[in-house]
Write an enzyme that holds these catalytic residues in place. Structure first.
Site, PDB file in Angstrom:
ATOM      1  NE  ARG A  51      23.747  20.898  48.407  1.00  0.00           N
ATOM      2  CZ  ARG A  51      23.800  20.535  47.157  1.00  0.00           C
ATOM      3  NH1 ARG A  51      24.923  20.691  46.454  1.00  0.00           N
ATOM      4  NH2 ARG A  51      22.777  19.985  46.531  1.00  0.00           N
ATOM      5  N   GLY A  52      24.313  17.382  49.196  1.00  0.00           N
ATOM      6  CA  GLY A  52      24.170  16.525  48.023  1.00  0.00           C
ATOM      7  C   GLY A  52      24.587  15.124  48.453  1.00  0.00           C
ATOM      8  NE  ARG A  88      21.128  17.256  55.334  1.00  0.00           N
ATOM      9  CZ  ARG A  88      20.940  17.766  54.107  1.00  0.00           C
ATOM     10  NH1 ARG A  88      21.968  17.906  53.285  1.00  0.00           N
ATOM     11  NH2 ARG A  88      19.727  18.124  53.693  1.00  0.00           N
ATOM     12  CD  GLN A 194      19.426  23.465  48.676  1.00  0.00           C
ATOM     13  OE1 GLN A 194      18.445  24.166  48.459  1.00  0.00           O
ATOM     14  NE2 GLN A 194      19.504  22.656  49.713  1.00  0.00           N
ATOM     15  CG  ASP A 235      18.924  13.472  48.871  1.00  0.00           C
ATOM     16  OD1 ASP A 235      18.368  14.196  48.026  1.00  0.00           O
ATOM     17  OD2 ASP A 235      19.962  13.780  49.483  1.00  0.00           O
ATOM     18  CG  ASN A 245      16.017  15.061  44.543  1.00  0.00           C
ATOM     19  OD1 ASN A 245      17.172  14.927  44.947  1.00  0.00           O
ATOM     20  ND2 ASN A 245      15.698  15.996  43.661  1.00  0.00           N
ATOM     21  CE  LYS A 246      16.923  20.046  49.303  1.00  0.00           C
ATOM     22  NZ  LYS A 246      16.968  19.873  50.779  1.00  0.00           N
TER      23      LYS A 246
HETATM   24  O1  MRU Z   1      19.623  19.313  51.133  1.00  0.00           O
HETATM   25  P1  MRU Z   1      20.576  19.032  50.023  1.00  0.00           P
HETATM   26  O2  MRU Z   1      21.108  20.250  49.354  1.00  0.00           O
HETATM   27  O3  MRU Z   1      21.676  18.077  50.462  1.00  0.00           O
HETATM   28  O4  MRU Z   1      19.709  18.236  48.939  1.00  0.00           O
HETATM   29  C1  MRU Z   1      20.345  17.745  47.798  1.00  0.00           C
HETATM   30  C2  MRU Z   1      19.452  17.060  46.842  1.00  0.00           C
HETATM   31  O5  MRU Z   1      18.268  16.908  47.065  1.00  0.00           O
HETATM   32  C3  MRU Z   1      20.092  16.482  45.615  1.00  0.00           C
HETATM   33  O6  MRU Z   1      19.204  16.515  44.541  1.00  0.00           O
HETATM   34  C4  MRU Z   1      20.499  15.028  45.875  1.00  0.00           C
HETATM   35  O7  MRU Z   1      21.239  14.914  47.058  1.00  0.00           O
HETATM   36  C5  MRU Z   1      21.291  14.459  44.755  1.00  0.00           C
HETATM   37  S1  MRU Z   1      22.920  15.139  44.596  1.00  0.00           S
HETATM   38  C6  MRU Z   1      23.680  14.319  43.312  1.00  0.00           C
END
Ligand code: MRU
Length: 345
Positions: A51-52, A88, A194, A235, A245-246
């Site tokens: 993820r990320g 996703r 996370q 993201d 973002n998250k």
């Molecule tokens: O749901 P996730 O864990 O994939 O979410 C990740 C994030 O929101 C990160 O902040 C984003 O992808 C940047 S990673 C460099």
């Protein structure tokens, strides 16, 4: 700088496979998933084993190599890319990487592996450049600070989320290496933690002074004057700088504004989506209700309770002090400055 390797290609192009550090099992176990077909990469992305935003894109690129191993050429590649794109919806790096892979000719395993490795290496290099630009800002803000300089981050935009030393964490790792006195507050990041499971894990292992706070403590630590800067990842960034973002990032940005704390986004150019005007057009992933109702391995909500579980939120550009990219810092954040940065000006 010793870092994690969440994504590893093992073997040659024709018969090799992808190894993904299973992040659902961190911090307790460091186990790699062995992905030998496209479906297993799709599932690894879907359930957040990898993820990320950048890491999702890199993994999908390697999955394209696997798709060509049975000799299906362009047709197999296109089919796999369409399928991977359904894993996703929010992180644009996925679609960006798949677009690059679909342009590779001939669509044979050797040529595709060369491109996937290039995407991986480029991401590593972009993290370093983000680190350099971010470190400059961090050091300026930390100047004159009598106590350890406080940095708050949300979710994990670290080495585990990228091909290198992370985006939001890159300036942190570099500051730590240079001996700048910093203290990181990692939001635990409900519902999937996370921040607690991944960010605290990797920073702690690197010897960075990090403490985990529950998400609802961010306002308090800002009010107590403990935070001099917020840095988060992204993201997808729209043309005007609105940033997905998250989920929870938007609340942190509002709190930062109220307390006069500079709020920075750190992201590579592969996270910008110039085709969309503003954040209202960013597709937001909705995830399973069990992530909320069974947060800690047991039921934490009444049976039958309804749930709303968007995985991301959008922070409007006006709440962002600057976007730290591999091509420099965008500030103030607006479409004009985004265009300039993307042109490398
Ligand atoms: O749901 P996730 O864990 O994939 O979410 C990740 C994030 O929101 C990160 O902040 C984003 O992808 C940047 S990673 C460099």
């Amino acid at each position: 700088m010793e870092t994690f390797h969440p994504i590893v290609w093992s073997g040659d192009a024709k018969s090799g496979h992808l190894k993904l550090l299973d992040q659902t099992r961190l911090p307790e176990e460091e186990v790699y998933l062995e992905c030998r077909d496209v479906e297993s990469v799709w599932h690894a992305i879907k359930r957040l084993s990898v993820r990320g935003a950048p890491a999702i894109g890199i993994s999908a690129a390697y999955a394209c190599v696997i798709s060509a191993q049975s000799g299906g050429g362009e047709a197999a590649l296109d089919f796999a890319a369409e399928y991977l794109a359904t894993s996703r919806p929010t992180a644009v790096n996925l679609f960006w990487a798949l677009g690059r892979m679909r342009g590779v000719r001939p669509a044979d395993p050797d040529t595709l592996l060369a491109e996937a490795k290039k995407i991986h290496e480029e991401d590593k290099a972009m993290c370093l450049k983000i680190g350099v630009h971010g470190l400059g800002i961090l050091k300026k803000l930390a100047e004159g600070s009598t106590e350890r300089f406080g940095i708050l981050t949300h979710c994990n935009a670290g080495a585990l989320a990228t091909g290198g030393i992370g985006t939001a964490t890159a300036p942190i790792y570099m500051a730590h290496e240079e001996g700048v006195a910093i203290k990181v507050f990692a939001d635990e990041t409900r519902p999937l933690l996370q921040g607690a499971r991944l960010t605290a894990f990797e920073l702690f292992r690197a010897g960075v002074d990090v403490r985990i706070i529950a998400d609802n403590m961010a306002g308090l630590v800002m009010r107590e004057g403990k935070v001099g800067m917020v840095i988060v990842g992204a993201d997808r960034i729209a043309h005007n700088g609105d940033t997905a973002n998250k989920v929870g990032t938007y609340s942190v940005a509002v709190l930062a504004k109220h307390h006069g704390v500079p709020f920075y986004v750190a992201a590579p150019t592969s996270t910008f989506d110039l085709a969309i005007k503003d954040g209202s057009e960013i597709p937001i992933e909705q995830r399973a209700s069990e992530e909320i109702t069974h947060g800690f391995g047991r039921r934490t909500a009444p049976e039958g309770a309804l749930v709303y579980n968007p995985a991301f939120d959008v922070t409007p550009a006006e709440l962002i002090t600057g976007i730290i990219t591999d091509r420099g810092v965008i500030s103030p954040v607006n479409a004009f400055n985004v265009d300039r940065a993307m042109r490398g000006e």
